[in-house]
Structure formats: structure tokens, C-alpha cells
Motif scaffolding. Structure first.
Motif, PDB file in Angstrom:
ATOM      1  N   UNK A 102      47.382  47.258  40.099  1.00  0.00           N
ATOM      2  CA  UNK A 102      46.068  48.183  40.498  1.00  0.00           C
ATOM      3  C   UNK A 102      44.935  46.995  40.584  1.00  0.00           C
ATOM      4  N   UNK A 103      44.485  46.577  41.616  1.00  0.00           N
ATOM      5  CA  UNK A 103      43.508  45.582  41.784  1.00  0.00           C
ATOM      6  C   UNK A 103      42.436  46.035  42.559  1.00  0.00           C
ATOM      7  N   UNK A 104      41.277  45.551  42.420  1.00  0.00           N
ATOM      8  CA  UNK A 104      39.931  46.067  43.138  1.00  0.00           C
ATOM      9  C   UNK A 104      39.920  44.660  44.431  1.00  0.00           C
ATOM     10  N   UNK A 105      40.426  45.221  45.494  1.00  0.00           N
ATOM     11  CA  UNK A 105      40.639  44.253  46.660  1.00  0.00           C
ATOM     12  C   UNK A 105      39.287  43.772  47.193  1.00  0.00           C
ATOM     13  N   UNK A 106      38.188  44.522  47.131  1.00  0.00           N
ATOM     14  CA  UNK A 106      36.934  44.168  47.814  1.00  0.00           C
ATOM     15  C   UNK A 106      36.249  42.923  46.815  1.00  0.00           C
ATOM     16  N   UNK A 107      36.740  43.060  45.632  1.00  0.00           N
ATOM     17  CA  UNK A 107      36.102  41.937  44.520  1.00  0.00           C
ATOM     18  C   UNK A 107      36.844  40.795  44.786  1.00  0.00           C
ATOM     19  N   UNK A 108      37.982  40.700  45.308  1.00  0.00           N
ATOM     20  CA  UNK A 108      38.537  39.336  45.621  1.00  0.00           C
ATOM     21  C   UNK A 108      37.977  38.601  46.915  1.00  0.00           C
ATOM     22  N   UNK A 109      36.828  39.583  47.752  1.00  0.00           N
ATOM     23  CA  UNK A 109      36.229  38.754  48.630  1.00  0.00           C
ATOM     24  C   UNK A 109      34.769  38.512  48.364  1.00  0.00           C
ATOM     25  N   UNK A 110      34.338  38.676  47.164  1.00  0.00           N
ATOM     26  CA  UNK A 110      33.119  38.470  46.703  1.00  0.00           C
ATOM     27  C   UNK A 110      32.784  37.033  46.000  1.00  0.00           C
ATOM     28  N   UNK A 111      31.948  36.537  46.330  1.00  0.00           N
ATOM     29  CA  UNK A 111      31.345  35.243  45.968  1.00  0.00           C
ATOM     30  C   UNK A 111      31.495  35.102  44.480  1.00  0.00           C
ATOM     31  N   UNK A 112      31.029  36.286  43.700  1.00  0.00           N
ATOM     32  CA  UNK A 112      31.083  35.858  42.303  1.00  0.00           C
ATOM     33  C   UNK A 112      32.176  36.676  41.603  1.00  0.00           C
ATOM     34  N   UNK A 113      33.162  36.940  42.354  1.00  0.00           N
ATOM     35  CA  UNK A 113      34.299  37.654  41.878  1.00  0.00           C
ATOM     36  C   UNK A 113      34.256  39.109  41.543  1.00  0.00           C
ATOM     37  N   UNK A 114      33.315  39.479  41.972  1.00  0.00           N
ATOM     38  CA  UNK A 114      33.153  40.985  41.642  1.00  0.00           C
ATOM     39  C   UNK A 114      33.482  41.235  40.208  1.00  0.00           C
ATOM     40  N   UNK A 115      34.607  42.304  40.007  1.00  0.00           N
ATOM     41  CA  UNK A 115      34.761  42.524  38.644  1.00  0.00           C
ATOM     42  C   UNK A 115      35.658  41.484  37.906  1.00  0.00           C
ATOM     43  N   UNK A 116      35.987  40.496  38.731  1.00  0.00           N
ATOM     44  CA  UNK A 116      36.628  39.697  38.034  1.00  0.00           C
ATOM     45  C   UNK A 116      36.310  38.187  37.686  1.00  0.00           C
ATOM     46  N   UNK A 117      34.741  38.260  38.116  1.00  0.00           N
ATOM     47  CA  UNK A 117      33.900  37.236  37.637  1.00  0.00           C
ATOM     48  C   UNK A 117      34.224  35.798  38.529  1.00  0.00           C
ATOM     49  N   UNK A 118      33.646  34.782  38.384  1.00  0.00           N
ATOM     50  CA  UNK A 118      33.865  33.501  38.810  1.00  0.00           C
ATOM     51  C   UNK A 118      34.884  32.695  37.968  1.00  0.00           C
ATOM     52  N   UNK A 119      34.863  32.794  36.672  1.00  0.00           N
ATOM     53  CA  UNK A 119      35.802  32.111  35.946  1.00  0.00           C
ATOM     54  C   UNK A 119      36.457  33.095  35.167  1.00  0.00           C
ATOM     55  N   UNK A 120      37.537  33.133  34.813  1.00  0.00           N
ATOM     56  CA  UNK A 120      38.148  33.674  33.801  1.00  0.00           C
ATOM     57  C   UNK A 120      38.772  32.640  32.560  1.00  0.00           C
ATOM     58  N   UNK A 121      38.044  32.409  31.875  1.00  0.00           N
ATOM     59  CA  UNK A 121      38.409  31.176  30.749  1.00  0.00           C
ATOM     60  C   UNK A 121      39.486  31.293  30.236  1.00  0.00           C
ATOM     61  N   UNK A 122      40.175  32.467  29.757  1.00  0.00           N
ATOM     62  CA  UNK A 122      41.408  32.936  29.353  1.00  0.00           C
ATOM     63  C   UNK A 122      42.446  32.269  30.057  1.00  0.00           C
ATOM     64  N   UNK A 123      42.378  32.592  31.481  1.00  0.00           N
ATOM     65  CA  UNK A 123      43.409  32.308  32.339  1.00  0.00           C
ATOM     66  C   UNK A 123      43.412  30.647  32.681  1.00  0.00           C
ATOM     67  N   UNK A 124      42.119  30.282  32.749  1.00  0.00           N
ATOM     68  CA  UNK A 124      42.137  28.861  32.817  1.00  0.00           C
ATOM     69  C   UNK A 124      42.586  27.931  31.889  1.00  0.00           C
TER      70      UNK A 124
END
Length: 470
Positions: free
Chosen positions: A380-402
Motif C-alpha cells: 500500500x503506497x501513496x502513488x501521488x507522493x511518488x511524483x512530488x518533488x519533496x517526496x510527499x509523505x516519503x520525503x526527499x531522503x529516508x536516511x535509514x534506507x540510504x
């Protein structure tokens, strides 16, 4: 009806990385079998099997066991990505924004672009050798011709690639059977081809790694060819159709290559295969060469989508269409030509090193992606957030993943064993490379723990309590 289907296949795909609406979804799970089965029966797959016996020195029996194990394990990782396309309706690399953030994902996407170009170049070398051998053309000219044919498939897009690989599933499958029958039952193989000695743990594990990586390297591709599938395709049908097509389509050509390498270890793949199938060698090489063009269309298509993903991240108002995919495909083709011409003289060694190093950078990505999709978000993902420059609910950087991604590379380095570098733990293991196993075993539970421990959602945004999402 048939004419409509042909017209649809030849129509240039308008979409690139944008979300595929439910009204445009089409296809069945069994189409996933043919795209992976048909695309894998080609000369590069045979050449990878040659590595097991000609480079690693394994006897055929040991090579066969190692190839089965490697494909069986790697195929699971690869096929798990198949269900993401129907569920989300976007390309695989665009989905990476949901784990790494809009800008954090660029690191992985750029590396994957290099992977696509590397595979494209490797395929051009073998395809060029085949064309040169069959028609007496200059090898450089032949390499470029093979590449240009692939550009057409990438430019036309999704439907044409599915149609071509579906056709090649039947044609290449029959030719593969012919090659085995002719080589073993009709042509007399050199004495000692099926010798039983010479197996080493280094060669055995190296072959397992090559086979596993062959599958894992497809992980960044998979959703690109399932994103038009209906949402109700189902996880299990998508998984098993993809798994069966990819594993069977890869395993048998590599077994053929292992026999070629054992019989004629000093010959290049094209020459060895021709010599061992004298009488029908020309048609066999021709069909496997056509298979290269189909697979390279896939490489270039996915490379173009990934490149467009980078561009759209930097310029979010850009709405790329078919013309953008064509231009990007042409640029990537030019880069692949340079890579192919530079590395063609020592192909097998260069390709083996490329594959093993590629494994090091892909493993932590696939661990993060699969854990996030199946365990944390349950698709379950927010598709619209994937196309937002600031990453929407996912942010610009997920430092845990990086951080997990970089750590995943670092923990593998001591266990790497390549011609260019052998890590200290690999030396203690006698040169055996288990880096990818270590990477998966460390990063999968670590990412799960850190995300559960430090991440929460407030409103519309994913927040890491220690400041890990920006």
C-alpha cells in the motif's frame, strides 16, 4: 481482431514513467512467463554458462548443480518484485522513491542505469560477433547494427517488447532443444567434455553467485513489464509466472554454455557453439542473435525509463513522452557502443567482473525494497507522493534506507572475490565469494528493525523520530 492486435503492437507507446490508469490495464499473468523465458534464451546467457567451465574450470556436473542452486535462489528475489507493477502501476525505479525518498532514490537509480548500459554493451559484443561470423561483416559494424535494431524496440515500447519476447519464447525454445540434441546426440563432442574432476569451492560458489545475480539483476526491470497488468493479476500468479519464465529461460541456455565451455574452453562463445553444432550452427546462432536484439530492447527501454526518472526528479514539471524516451534511448545507445568497443577483446573476464561487482550494489537495494513492500507497507503506497518533488509523505531522503544501502555495500566488501579484488574474509574462505548472502542476511532484518523502531506516520508524512526522513 488479429489486425487490431498487430496495430496495437506497432503503435508507439505514449506513456513513460507516469502512472498507468486502471482503464488502460491489459494482459494476463502467463504473459509474464513468455517475456522472461523468451528474453533469456540468447547468446549472453550461453556465454555466462561458459564462464562456469571455461573460466572457473568446473566439470559439467558441478556447473549444472551450481547453476540450478543459483537460479533457484536468485529467482525468488527477482520474482517477488513482479507483483509490484500491477499493484502500483509505475516503473520499478520510480517505486524506489517510496523507500529512499525522492532525492535519496537517485543514488540507486543512477547505478541501475549503468547496469542497463553494461548489459546492453555486453549483448552488443556477442551479437556483433554472431553477425560478423555469419555474414563476414566487420565486427565493429556488426556491433552497431545489433544495437540499432534494439533501439527500435525501445522506442516503440511496451507492447512490441511483449510481442517479440512472446514469439521468441516459441522460436528460441525450439532452437535451444535443437542445439542440445545436435550437440550431444548427433555431433561428436571432444573426449573429456564430461570429465568429473576439477571442481573447486571457489568455482562452485562463483557460479552460484553468477546465476543468482543473473536473476537479481532483473529485479530493477520487473515492474516495468507488469505495470500495465490489471490490479487483480494477483501476487501468486505474477510470482510463479515470472519465476518459471526467468529461471527456466536462463538455466537451460547456461547449461548449454557449460557444455560448450567444457568442450572448447579456448574458443569464444559464438565460435564454440558453431563448431559443436556444425550443420545447423548458422540458424542456431542467428536465432540466439535475434534473441539478443529483443533482450537489448528491454535493457534500453528500462534504462530510458530510469534516466527519465532522474530527469523528472530534478525537473518535476517535466512531462516526458514518447519523444523523450526515443532521445534518451539514443544517448544510452551511444554510451553502450563505446563500452562495447572498449571491452570486446577480453569479453568473458570483463563481463564476469562486471556481474560480481553489480551484485554488490544491487543486493542492498533489493533487500530494502522487498522488506518495505511486503513486510512494512504490504503493497500500500501513496502513488501521488511518488511524483512530488519533496517526496510527499516519503520525503526527499529516508536516511535509514540510504544508510542501510551503503552499509549493505560495505559489509559485502570483505567477502568479495573478483579478479580485481579479494576481500580478507574471502581469502580466509579460500577465495569463495559469499558477499551477496551476507548482504541479504544483514540488511533485510536491519532495515526492518530500524524502520519499525524509529519511523511513524503523522498526517500525510512519514517521519523518522531521529530525523531520518527529510
Amino acid at each position: 481482431m488479429q489486425q487490431d492486435a498487430v496495430e496495437a503492437t506497432m503503435t508507439v507507446e505514449k506513456r513513460t514513467i507516469d502512472h498507468i490508469p486502471v482503464t488502460e490495464r491489459h494482459g494476463r499473468a502467463r504473459d509474464l512467463f513468455t517475456i522472461w523465458f523468451g528474453s533469456n534464451i540468447m547468446l549472453l546467457t550461453v556465454a555466462t554458462g561458459v564462464v562456469a567451465t571455461a573460466v572457473y574450470g568446473l566439470p559439467v556436473w558441478a556447473a549444472a548443480v551450481a547453476l540450478v542452486i543459483g537460479h533457484a535462489i536468485g529467482g525468488v528475489v527477482m520474482a517477488l518484485h513482479a507483483a509490484q507493477g500491477p499493484q502500483m502501476g509505475v516503473p520499478q525505479m520510480l517505486q524506489t522513491r517510496a523507500q529512499f525518498g525522492s532525492y535519496g532514490s537517485l543514488l540507486v537509480v543512477v547505478l541501475v542505469i549503468f547496469m542497463y548500459v553494461g548489459f546492453f554493451a555486453s549483448n552488443m559484443v556477442l551479437g556483433g560477433q554472431a553477425v560478423s561470423s555469419l555474414f563476414g561483416l566487420d565486427e565493429t559494424v556488426s556491433i552497431i547494427v545489433i544495437g540499432l535494431v534494439s533501439v527500435v524496440g525501445a522506442v516503440v515500447g511496451y507492447r512490441m517488447i511483449h510481442a517479440l519476447t512472446g514469439l521468441m519464447s516459441l522460436v528460441s525454445g525450439l532452437v535451444l532443444i535443437l542445439a542440445f540434441v545436435w550437440m550431444i546426440g548427433i555431433h561428436e563432442l571432444p573426449a573429456g567434455t564430461f570429465h568429473t574432476d576439477g571442481a573447486t569451492m571457489v568455482g562452485f560458489m562463483g557460479t552460484i553467485s553468477l546465476a543468482a545475480l543473473w536473476q537479481i539483476a532483473y529485479a530493477p526491470y520487473v515492474s516495468d513489464y507488469t505495470r500495465y497488468m490489471p490490479r487483480d493479476t494477483g501476487v501468486r500468479p505474477a510470482f510463479w509466472a515470472t519465476y518459471a519464465g526467468a529461471v527456466l529461460g536462463s538455466l537451460f541456455p547456461m547449461l548449454l554454455g557449460a557444455i560448450v565451455g567444457a568442450a572448447l574452453p579456448e574458443a569464444d562463445t559464438v565460435t564454440g557453439l558453431q563448431d559443436l553444432t556444425t550443420g545447423v550452427g548458422g540458424p542456431i546462432i542467428a536465432v540466439f542473435g535475434i534473441g539478443i536484439a529483443c533482450t537489448n530492447a528491454m535493457n534500453l527501454y528500462c534504462g530510458a525509463l530510469s534516466t527519465i526518472t532522474v530527469g523528472q526528479t530534478i525537473f518535476p514539471r517535466w512531462v516526458p513522452g514518447a519523444s523523450a524516451r526515443a532521445v534518451v534511448s539514443a544517448v544510452l545507445f551511444a554510451g553502450a557502443v563505446v563500452m562495447a568497443l572498449v571491452g570486446k577483446d577480453n569479453f568473458l573476464v570483463n563481463f564476469t567482473n562486471f556481474m560480481l561487482l553489480l551484485l554488490c550494489v544491487l543486493v542492498p537495494w533489493t533487500a530494502v525494497n522487498l522488506v518495505d513492500y511486503y513486510v512494512l507497507k504490504h503493497g500500500e503506497y501513496d502513488i501521488d507522493s511518488l511524483f512530488e518533488r519533496d517526496g510527499g509523505r516519503y520525503g526527499r531522503f529516508n536516511l535509514i534506507a540510504v544508510a542501510c544501502y551503503f552499509l549493505g555495500i560495505l559489509v559485502q566488501i570483505p567477502f568479495l572475490s573478483t579478479a580485481m579484488y579479494v576481500g580478507p574474509f574471502a581469502e580466509k574462505l579460500g577465495g569463495v565469494d559469499i558477499s551477496w548472502i551476507v548482504g541479504l542476511a544483514v540488511i533485510s532484518p536491519l532495515y526492518l528493525f530500524l524502520m519499525k523502531r524509529f519511523t511513524r506516520f503523522t498526517g500525510h508524512r512519514q517521519v523518522v523520530e531521529a530525523g531520518g526522513v527529510a
